[in-house]
Design a protein around this motif. Structure first.
Motif, PDB file in Angstrom:
ATOM      1  N   VAL A 242       0.869  -1.454   0.065  1.00  0.00           N
ATOM      2  CA  VAL A 242      -0.043   0.037  -0.078  1.00  0.00           C
ATOM      3  C   VAL A 242       0.938   1.176  -0.116  1.00  0.00           C
ATOM      4  O   VAL A 242       2.015   1.353   0.759  1.00  0.00           O
ATOM      5  CB  VAL A 242      -0.756   0.086   1.159  1.00  0.00           C
ATOM      6  N   GLY A 243       0.577   2.095  -0.982  1.00  0.00           N
ATOM      7  CA  GLY A 243       1.231   3.270  -0.870  1.00  0.00           C
ATOM      8  C   GLY A 243       2.290   3.266  -2.188  1.00  0.00           C
ATOM      9  O   GLY A 243       3.023   4.318  -2.491  1.00  0.00           O
ATOM     10  N   GLN A 244       2.626   2.207  -2.722  1.00  0.00           N
ATOM     11  CA  GLN A 244       3.739   1.965  -3.584  1.00  0.00           C
ATOM     12  C   GLN A 244       2.955   2.605  -4.706  1.00  0.00           C
ATOM     13  O   GLN A 244       2.125   2.380  -5.484  1.00  0.00           O
ATOM     14  CB  GLN A 244       4.080   0.425  -3.917  1.00  0.00           C
ATOM     15  N   GLU A 245       4.075   3.376  -5.711  1.00  0.00           N
ATOM     16  CA  GLU A 245       3.739   3.695  -6.951  1.00  0.00           C
ATOM     17  C   GLU A 245       4.221   2.864  -7.888  1.00  0.00           C
ATOM     18  O   GLU A 245       5.202   2.247  -7.873  1.00  0.00           O
ATOM     19  CB  GLU A 245       4.393   5.062  -7.243  1.00  0.00           C
ATOM     20  N   VAL A 246       3.376   2.226  -8.904  1.00  0.00           N
ATOM     21  CA  VAL A 246       3.466   1.295  -9.829  1.00  0.00           C
ATOM     22  C   VAL A 246       3.609   1.906 -11.415  1.00  0.00           C
ATOM     23  O   VAL A 246       2.700   2.898 -11.593  1.00  0.00           O
ATOM     24  CB  VAL A 246       2.598  -0.003  -9.805  1.00  0.00           C
ATOM     25  N   ASN A 247       4.219   1.359 -12.343  1.00  0.00           N
ATOM     26  CA  ASN A 247       4.219   1.951 -13.655  1.00  0.00           C
ATOM     27  C   ASN A 247       3.541   0.736 -14.326  1.00  0.00           C
ATOM     28  O   ASN A 247       3.439  -0.432 -14.175  1.00  0.00           O
ATOM     29  CB  ASN A 247       5.531   1.965 -14.218  1.00  0.00           C
ATOM     30  N   VAL A 248       3.091   1.140 -15.561  1.00  0.00           N
ATOM     31  CA  VAL A 248       2.301   0.451 -16.485  1.00  0.00           C
ATOM     32  C   VAL A 248       3.201  -0.790 -16.740  1.00  0.00           C
ATOM     33  O   VAL A 248       4.243  -0.737 -17.286  1.00  0.00           O
ATOM     34  CB  VAL A 248       1.585   1.086 -17.779  1.00  0.00           C
ATOM     35  N   GLY A 249       2.564  -2.092 -16.724  1.00  0.00           N
ATOM     36  CA  GLY A 249       3.278  -3.125 -17.284  1.00  0.00           C
ATOM     37  C   GLY A 249       4.450  -3.753 -16.220  1.00  0.00           C
ATOM     38  O   GLY A 249       4.727  -4.903 -16.170  1.00  0.00           O
TER      39      GLY A 249
END
Length: 287
Positions: A242-249
């Motif tokens: 929770v709170g983690q930034e993720v990128n497409v893919g």
């Protein structure tokens, strides 16, 4: 043959206190030639000094000549007239290259979602278009601004497949797999898979939930722009927090059969303002 005593000279070395002395025997002919030796050494040293001075002088002349030539080059460049047409072509080319770079980025986002990209050949628009009443720089600037927004929208809008496979269940009402006697609303689509298959996020965003969620089992929810949210359920393993930034893919979890599930598969939802909408509308650019 023994040397004559006159062929050998003895040199006595006495220190200041005259207590210790040393004697050396040297051939007399060397003593007689000592001035010749000294003259030869001095001559060699003078020649070396002369060579060094000459080389430094040559280097200084070459440096002065170099500076003179550089000054002439600068002067000649200043005398060359700047052709406005060539300048405009260079600017136009740089704008086109920037646009093509953004289109390649967009294609990259699409391919990472399992979607086919589009061709960038023939870029430049219709020469008879109304917008060409603007200057080339203004037209290309408008294209550039538009593509900047498009890149951001595609990156942060759920689009494509969280895993490339066939569907086992669609959005809408269906019979309850645990109770054939009644219908239930299925708020997403199910993708076929095996336990341990990777699951990828379909848009960049922020993880707002990662844990156990009732019938969803191990579940991940990711928030995106425009109040959109994606949900990934029945996972065997969660790989984000929770709170983690993720990128497409990015890989966020693994397919499983946790929660209210009859077998290994991925449950996928797209929500708008908290309400589920049909994810099929986000699988291609044509919807």
């Amino acid at each position: 043959m023994n040397k004559k005593p006159s062929d050998i000279s003895t040199v006595v070395i006495i220190n200041k206190n005259q207590q210790h002395t040393k004697s050396l025997q040297i051939k007399t002919k060397h003593i007689n030639r000592i001035w010749h030796y000294a003259y030869s050494i001095v001559s060699v040293v003078l020649v070396l000094i002369g060579v060094i001075i000459y080389l430094r002088s040559q280097n200084s002349k070459q440096e002065l000549e170099k500076q003179r030539l550089l000054a002439q080059i600068v002067k000649l460049k200043g005398a060359i007239p700047v052709v406005a047409v060539e300048s405009k072509e260079v600017n136009a080319q740089s704008y086109i290259q920037a646009i093509e770079g953004k289109l390649k980025t967009i294609n990259g986002y699409l391919k990472r979602r399992g979607l086919k990209g589009f061709s960038t050949k023939g870029l430049g628009g219709d020469a008879n278009a109304e917008g060409n009443k603007l200057s080339d720089k203004e037209v290309y600037s408008l294209y550039n601004d538009y593509l900047n927004r498009l890149v951001g929208t595609i990156a942060f809008t759920p689009m494509g497949y969280p895993r490339v496979s066939s569907f086992t269940s669609f959005f809408g009402y269906r019979s309850d797999p645990f109770d054939d006697g009644r219908a239930e609303f299925h708020p997403g689509i199910d993708f076929k898979g095996h336990k341990g298959d990777e699951v990828k996020c379909t848009a960049s965003g922020k993880v707002v939930f990662a844990g156990w969620s009732g019938g969803y089992g191990n579940c991940i929810r990711i928030a995106h722009i425009n109040n959109l949210e994606t949900v990934y359920g029945h996972l065997s393993r969660i790989k984000v927090k929770v709170g983690q930034e993720v990128n497409v893919g990015d890989e966020i979890g693994l397919v499983g059969s946790t929660g209210h599930s009859t077998g290994a598969h991925l449950h996928y939802e797209v929500r708008k303002n908290g309400h589920p909408i049909n994810p099929v509308n986000f699988l291609t650019l044509n919807k």
